[in-house]
Design an enzyme around this catalytic site. Sequence first.
Site, PDB file in Angstrom:
ATOM      1  N   ARG A  77       0.810  -0.684  -0.231  1.00  0.00           N
ATOM      2  CA  ARG A  77       0.217   0.319   0.151  1.00  0.00           C
ATOM      3  C   ARG A  77       0.543   0.855   0.104  1.00  0.00           C
ATOM      4  O   ARG A  77       1.903   1.701   0.889  1.00  0.00           O
ATOM      5  CB  ARG A  77      -0.648  -0.116   1.492  1.00  0.00           C
ATOM      6  CG  ARG A  77      -1.899   1.405   1.113  1.00  0.00           C
ATOM      7  CD  ARG A  77      -3.188   1.461   2.146  1.00  0.00           C
ATOM      8  NE  ARG A  77      -3.357   2.555   3.030  1.00  0.00           N
ATOM      9  CZ  ARG A  77      -3.384   3.679   3.404  1.00  0.00           C
ATOM     10  NH1 ARG A  77      -2.730   2.926   4.980  1.00  0.00           N
ATOM     11  NH2 ARG A  77      -3.908   4.971   3.819  1.00  0.00           N
ATOM     12  N   HIS A 121      -2.984  11.011   0.726  1.00  0.00           N
ATOM     13  CA  HIS A 121      -2.132  11.030   2.244  1.00  0.00           C
ATOM     14  C   HIS A 121      -2.038  12.233   2.723  1.00  0.00           C
ATOM     15  O   HIS A 121      -1.300  12.354   2.544  1.00  0.00           O
ATOM     16  CB  HIS A 121      -1.694   9.691   2.198  1.00  0.00           C
ATOM     17  CG  HIS A 121      -1.559   9.414   3.191  1.00  0.00           C
ATOM     18  ND1 HIS A 121      -1.270   7.186   3.865  1.00  0.00           N
ATOM     19  CD2 HIS A 121      -0.839  10.221   4.617  1.00  0.00           C
ATOM     20  CE1 HIS A 121      -0.996   7.663   5.247  1.00  0.00           C
ATOM     21  NE2 HIS A 121      -0.723   8.631   5.625  1.00  0.00           N
ATOM     22  N   GLU A 166      -7.372   8.470   6.277  1.00  0.00           N
ATOM     23  CA  GLU A 166      -7.733   9.061   7.199  1.00  0.00           C
ATOM     24  C   GLU A 166      -8.697  10.405   7.914  1.00  0.00           C
ATOM     25  O   GLU A 166      -7.370  11.201   8.009  1.00  0.00           O
ATOM     26  CB  GLU A 166      -6.604   8.686   8.568  1.00  0.00           C
ATOM     27  CG  GLU A 166      -6.050   7.026   8.652  1.00  0.00           C
ATOM     28  CD  GLU A 166      -5.479   7.944  10.010  1.00  0.00           C
ATOM     29  OE1 GLU A 166      -4.497   8.221  10.199  1.00  0.00           O
ATOM     30  OE2 GLU A 166      -4.865   6.193  10.346  1.00  0.00           O
ATOM     31  N   ASN A 287      -7.049   1.514   9.745  1.00  0.00           N
ATOM     32  CA  ASN A 287      -6.330   1.874  10.808  1.00  0.00           C
ATOM     33  C   ASN A 287      -6.467   1.309  11.704  1.00  0.00           C
ATOM     34  O   ASN A 287      -7.484   2.356  12.037  1.00  0.00           O
ATOM     35  CB  ASN A 287      -5.444   2.932   9.946  1.00  0.00           C
ATOM     36  CG  ASN A 287      -5.943   3.192   8.845  1.00  0.00           C
ATOM     37  OD1 ASN A 287      -5.256   2.323   7.773  1.00  0.00           O
ATOM     38  ND2 ASN A 287      -5.425   4.140   8.033  1.00  0.00           N
ATOM     39  N   TYR A 289      -4.594   1.729  16.295  1.00  0.00           N
ATOM     40  CA  TYR A 289      -3.697   1.781  16.476  1.00  0.00           C
ATOM     41  C   TYR A 289      -3.713   1.930  18.017  1.00  0.00           C
ATOM     42  O   TYR A 289      -3.124   1.387  18.851  1.00  0.00           O
ATOM     43  CB  TYR A 289      -2.975   3.717  16.025  1.00  0.00           C
ATOM     44  CG  TYR A 289      -1.767   3.677  15.097  1.00  0.00           C
ATOM     45  CD1 TYR A 289      -2.403   3.550  13.610  1.00  0.00           C
ATOM     46  CD2 TYR A 289      -0.761   2.262  14.695  1.00  0.00           C
ATOM     47  CE1 TYR A 289      -2.335   3.970  12.141  1.00  0.00           C
ATOM     48  CE2 TYR A 289      -0.393   3.106  13.703  1.00  0.00           C
ATOM     49  CZ  TYR A 289      -0.958   3.482  12.779  1.00  0.00           C
ATOM     50  OH  TYR A 289      -0.426   3.212  11.685  1.00  0.00           O
ATOM     51  N   GLU A 349      -4.212  -0.542   7.763  1.00  0.00           N
ATOM     52  CA  GLU A 349      -2.703   0.352   9.090  1.00  0.00           C
ATOM     53  C   GLU A 349      -2.919  -0.444  10.174  1.00  0.00           C
ATOM     54  O   GLU A 349      -3.710  -0.449  10.930  1.00  0.00           O
ATOM     55  CB  GLU A 349      -2.773   1.714   8.918  1.00  0.00           C
ATOM     56  CG  GLU A 349      -1.573   1.724   7.595  1.00  0.00           C
ATOM     57  CD  GLU A 349      -2.233   4.119   8.019  1.00  0.00           C
ATOM     58  OE1 GLU A 349      -1.369   4.710   9.184  1.00  0.00           O
ATOM     59  OE2 GLU A 349      -2.221   4.427   7.343  1.00  0.00           O
TER      60      GLU A 349
END
Length: 440
Positions: A77, A121, A166, A287, A289, A349
């Site tokens: 990606r 991005h 995002e 994504n 985290y 991600e």
Amino acid sequence: MARPNFPAGFRWGVSTSAFQIEGAVAEGGRGPSIWDTFTATEGKIARGEDAKVTADHYHRYSEDVALLAELGVGAYRMSFAWPRIQPDGTGKPNPEGLAYYDKLLDAVCAAGIAPVGTLYHWDTPQALEDAGGWLSRDTADRFADYAAILAEHFADRVKQWIPLNEPMVMSIYGYGVGEYAPGKFLLLDALPTAHYQNLAHGRAVQALRAAGAASIGSANNHSPIWPAHDTPAEQAAAEWLDALINRTFADPMLLGSYPEQVHPHLPEHFADDLAIIAQPLDFYGVNYYEPQGVTAPGEGNPLPFQLRAIEGYPMTTNDSPIVPDGLRELLVSLRDRYREHLPPIQITENGCSLADEPGPDGQVHDPARIDFLDAHLRAVRAAMAAGVDVRGYFVWSLLDNFEWSKGYAPRFGLVHVDYETQRRTPKDSFAWYRKLVRNE
Ligand code: GCO
């Protein structure tokens, strides 16, 4: 350490982004982006660092594709830099920009790896920001033109597309609190940027489909929302934060609606755009985290919630608590909330930053990253065992890179980058992931 087994055909990958690894910001006809402007603004980036060179991927992409081949991933990606393709965000594409991504994508495909192309991005051409950026509906139209250019030139090699990375982070960090480019402090008045990015997503999906794109998805950052106590005030705050950072970006794409909390802050007639935004997707990219702590707002707080730190967990050097089960919780909650509206999921991600440096042996030993990846993959496996349809996992990131306002201190790569010499050193986690990917 035993590795969680995954079904045959599960897609293994790594992710990067143009601004964070390319460098060469004034080469190849590239125009300035909002992140070039932001990094040139005093006090915005740790230690005054910038991304003029970073990992020099623009010149060293062949070496980095060789690392991808060594890793053995099935997918890579990457992102296209809008200001390389359209230096001022409009008009005919820049031939040098097209040529650079031709070379990169040809090398990735020649290595037998499937490119996954993120159109955007965060590196908005500065000229578009000067014209309003994501506060302007026109930017969604410009984005649709840009998507058509990329599809025309690269759909023969890029079979999976992600329009925006995002959009929540762009809206909240870029326009809401100003920690990221373009550095505006609008709080909830930033919410039109969420709508116009969602509209840009829908318009790009239409343009990509029209050009015959095979598979289109997302890369939305999501977090489980954790209130400290089960009180009505804290539950209300949690619902507001969930609405703001998760549902404002997932609901329009998947349900064709917005959570009611944000309605008063959206552009008038936003409902007219919902059918465009809710284009069918082939995968839903997530994504992950960390969970996000929340509590009731204190006196005088302009927001209907107050963020709170999550304690009691190991921390990354990016100040994130390491909570693997939060990923299982998130995936199950997405399945339960969106049910038949949720396409198969790709984890687009997941990764951690550590203070990785080569040891006396010249190697980079990063057991904490191996533990992080192993634990998060077990969480994915647990969600799959609970019935969540997850089809792939992409580590953030292949290389150490420019971590936005935190500069180069947070190192996320499976590969260490010495920014003085540009020497790449695969870390121990590279070898660990290589074995997993190759099922060795
Ligand atoms: C994000 C971005 C990446 C970051 C990574 C580490 O998810 O914020 O997609 O560009 O570098 O997440 O913070």
